[in-house]
Write a protein that holds these residues in place. Structure first.
Motif, PDB file in Angstrom:
ATOM      1  N   TYR A 287      -2.373  -6.514  -7.256  1.00  0.00           N
ATOM      2  CA  TYR A 287      -3.712  -6.731  -6.684  1.00  0.00           C
ATOM      3  C   TYR A 287      -4.149  -8.170  -6.886  1.00  0.00           C
ATOM      4  CZ  TYR A 287      -8.756  -6.415  -6.009  1.00  0.00           C
ATOM      5  OH  TYR A 287     -10.054  -6.632  -5.589  1.00  0.00           O
TER       6      TYR A 287
ATOM      7  N   TYR B 247     -10.114  -1.517  -1.353  1.00  0.00           N
ATOM      8  CA  TYR B 247      -9.070  -0.502  -1.205  1.00  0.00           C
ATOM      9  C   TYR B 247      -9.583   0.787  -1.833  1.00  0.00           C
ATOM     10  CZ  TYR B 247      -6.504  -4.771  -0.351  1.00  0.00           C
ATOM     11  OH  TYR B 247      -6.102  -5.978   0.141  1.00  0.00           O
TER      12      TYR B 247
ATOM     13  N   ILE C  61      -2.874   3.928  -6.484  1.00  0.00           N
ATOM     14  CA  ILE C  61      -3.714   2.743  -6.296  1.00  0.00           C
ATOM     15  C   ILE C  61      -5.072   3.020  -6.921  1.00  0.00           C
ATOM     16  CG2 ILE C  61      -4.936   1.393  -4.544  1.00  0.00           C
ATOM     17  CD1 ILE C  61      -2.506   1.617  -2.794  1.00  0.00           C
TER      18      ILE C  61
ATOM     19  N   LEU D  97       0.826  -1.208   0.000  1.00  0.00           N
ATOM     20  CA  LEU D  97       0.000   0.000   0.000  1.00  0.00           C
ATOM     21  C   LEU D  97       0.862   1.261   0.000  1.00  0.00           C
ATOM     22  CD1 LEU D  97      -2.835  -1.000   2.497  1.00  0.00           C
ATOM     23  CD2 LEU D  97      -2.954  -0.933   0.005  1.00  0.00           C
TER      24      LEU D  97
ATOM     25  N   TYR E 178      -0.216  -1.956 -10.627  1.00  0.00           N
ATOM     26  CA  TYR E 178      -1.039  -2.147  -9.417  1.00  0.00           C
ATOM     27  C   TYR E 178      -1.912  -3.385  -9.520  1.00  0.00           C
ATOM     28  CZ  TYR E 178      -4.916  -1.666  -6.210  1.00  0.00           C
ATOM     29  OH  TYR E 178      -5.870  -1.922  -5.249  1.00  0.00           O
TER      30      TYR E 178
END
Length: 594
Positions: A104, A138, A132, A90, A100
């Motif tokens: 992920y 998230y 992100i 993060l 990303y």
């Protein structure tokens, strides 16, 4: 003495009818009413205490389950805050969305889903890392997506806070209760601010509150004293509504009883509490039922005894009045019979006796009374004559002259054994006739017993032997006269007669710290348990069944007379082996010869 019983004289002056009325009022009516009032008050107090305790248990149970849900979420928040691999991903700056999404799909997608449970609706992480991509778990923080309660979280200590808010949109839009926490455990990953948010399952909270709806209407109130969730409905509530005593009373009516339970004193739960409102109409119904039951019991307790007492006392009073009037006639020398239904109770017996007395009174005065006096005089003279004849037959002087004559004849003829036995018999008779003390030293009683045993030794010869085992400290203690010799005589007569040889008797006297113990032990035929029980019952009975064992009975009676039940008479036996007879006297009841 007259002044001592003045109150009884005053009671005797009260008429019988008034006495009965006083007995009824003071002994029945007032106690029954007082007891029922006291019972009602105690029952009402117990019902109130029980219902209040049940309500307190209900709100404690609901608060415990809610606290368990929150503690589970707080623990999960701390677990997430301690995951360094999550921090590293993060806090990384990604060059493109593709980079990303690679991370992920490789790691982040399933990282938070494993923490889901029945009490948790959703787990999310908010971050200011704009490289992100905002997704399901998230969220990139901006003006549009901001963390609820962020200002309160920054101002609180501990880095964890419970907040409530309305989620305006999304898949699970509606009321939310969340645990938010700072993720600042690792300072090496502090390029971007990070926060965790764990949403509790609100339906689960409703289920917990509605579970207690039979006894309480519960409301979950936040730190701003606003209703968050309340039982009885499922949907949005007005979070701007502030809870106070007036609002509770308006919502539940004048018959409400309110309880309050804090969820804890931790910083993230400060101000959060459960408020329970109970409808006291149920309690009033229970009290009304108790009151009706006690009133019914009071009515029965008064009416039934009153009717029975009236019937019984009327019969009693009527016959007593009749008897009193006829006794007044007797005083005036008028002997009239009482002609009523007498009955079979004590008063009826008294009336029957009175009638019999009236019928016989003249005969008793003129004939029977004088005749009975003459008869008693004749019987007394006859008893005196018989006693005089017995005394003349047992003249001690005559007995001693006879023994002396036998002693002279035996001496002339050289009968040595006969001489000794005559001397022992003479001493035995002299002590029996001359000793008048009720209590004698143990040593003297043993000497007297020894004289008797010498005679028995003469009878049985080599077939019989005896021994003494005496504690020197006990020799001077005073015991009842003739309390050992009858035990020895009983052993010789009933225990040893059936034994052909090896007859033995042992007399023991011992003293310990608490009592004097006397025992006479023979090796005779003994007796079984049934015969022993029958013998003990015969000894202790006021009227013995037969004339046997008079000596044992006399010893038992003398012990009872002298020591008033404190001395213990012992008798045990083993069939074919031995019999032990004796007694125990407490040292505190014994005297010692000076």
């Amino acid at each position: 003495m007259r002044h001592k019983f003045w109150m009884f004289r005053n009671v005797n002056d009260i008429p019988l009818r008034s006495k009965f009325l006083l007995i009824y009022v003071l002994s029945i009516l007032l106690p029954v009413i007082t007891i029922n009032i006291f019972f009602y008050q105690r029952t009402s107090a117990d019902i109130k205490i029980r219902e209040q305790e049940n309500l307190r248990k209900s709100i404690d149970r609901a608060a415990g389950e809610l606290l368990g849900m929150i503690d589970e979420s707080v623990a999960l928040s701390r677990i997430i805050a301690a995951d360094d691999s999550l921090y590293e991903l993060l806090d990384r700056t990604y060059r493109s969305p593709v980079d990303y999404y690679n991370e992920y799909h490789a790691f982040l997608r399933d990282k938070l889903t494993r923490y889901m449970s029945a009490n948790i609706l959703e787990v999310r992480i908010y971050t200011k890392n704009d490289t992100i991509q905002t997704g399901s778990h998230y969220i990139v923080m901006n003006d549009k997506n901001n963390l609820p309660g962020l200002k309160q979280l920054k101002s609180t200590s501990g880095g964890i806070l419970v907040v409530d808010y309305i989620e305006p949109s999304g898949f699970n839009a509606g009321r939310r209760i969340s645990v938010i926490g700072k993720m600042d455990t690792y300072t090496s990953y502090a390029n971007y601010a990070k926060y965790s948010k764990i949403d509790l399952e609100v339906s689960r909270i409703y289920s917990i509150l509605n579970r207690e709806s039979d006894s309480l209407q519960l409301r979950l109130v936040d730190s701003n004293n606003r209703t968050v969730v309340s039982s009885g409905e499922f949907g949005d509530s007005d979070l701007s509504q502030t809870i106070d005593d007036d609002s509770i009373t308006k919502a539940s009516g004048n018959s409400a009883y309110a309880l309050e339970k804090s969820l804890g004193n931790l910083a993230y739960l400060k101000g959060w509490k459960l408020i329970g409102v109970a409808d006291t109409r149920h309690l009033d119904h229970l009290l009304q039922e108790a009151r009706n039951s006690i009133l019914g019991l009071l009515a029965i307790s008064i009416v039934v005894p009153s009717v029975l007492i009236y019937i019984i006392l009327r019969s009693y009073h009527y016959r007593i009045r009749k008897l009193s009037r006829h006794m007044e006639k007797v005083r005036n020398e008028r002997f009239d019979l009482i002609e009523i239904q007498e009955g079979r109770d004590e008063i009826g017996g008294l009336i029957r006796t009175f009638n019999i007395m009236i019928g016989k009174i003249h005969t008793l005065i003129n004939d029977v009374y004088k005749l009975e006096i003459r008869q008693k005089d004749l019987e007394l003279d006859q008893v005196r004559t018989e006693l005089s004849m017995l005394q003349s037959q047992m003249n001690p002087h005559f007995l001693f002259n006879t023994l002396n004559a036998l002693l002279v004849v035996s001496t002339k003829n050289g009968y040595t054994e006969v001489i000794e036995i005559i001397k022992s018999l003479s001493k035995l008779m002299r002590q029996l006739l001359s000793h008048s003390d009720n209590l004698i030293p143990l040593q003297e009683e043993l000497q007297f017993t020894n004289l008797y045993l010498q005679i028995e030794k003469f009878r049985f010869g080599e077939l019989f032997d005896y021994t003494f085992e005496v504690d020197p400290d006990a020799a001077s203690l005073l015991i009842p006269r003739m309390s050992i010799q009858p035990l020895v005589e009983n052993a010789c007569k009933h225990g040893l007669q059936a034994r052909k040889n090896g007859r033995q008797i042992k007399i023991t006297a011992s003293r310990n710290a608490s009592e004097l113990v006397i025992q006479v032990i023979d090796n005779g035929i003994g007796m079984d348990a049934g015969r022993l029980t029958e013998l003990l019952r015969d000894i202790r009975s006021e009227r013995p069944g037969n004339g046997e064992h008079v000596g044992l009975r006399n010893v038992y009676r003398r012990l009872e007379l002298f020591y008033e039940g404190n001395a213990i008479f012992d008798l045990s036996s083993v069939p074919g082996k031995e019999t032990i007879a004796g007694y125990r006297i407490p040292i505190s009841r014994l005297q010692q010869k000076k």
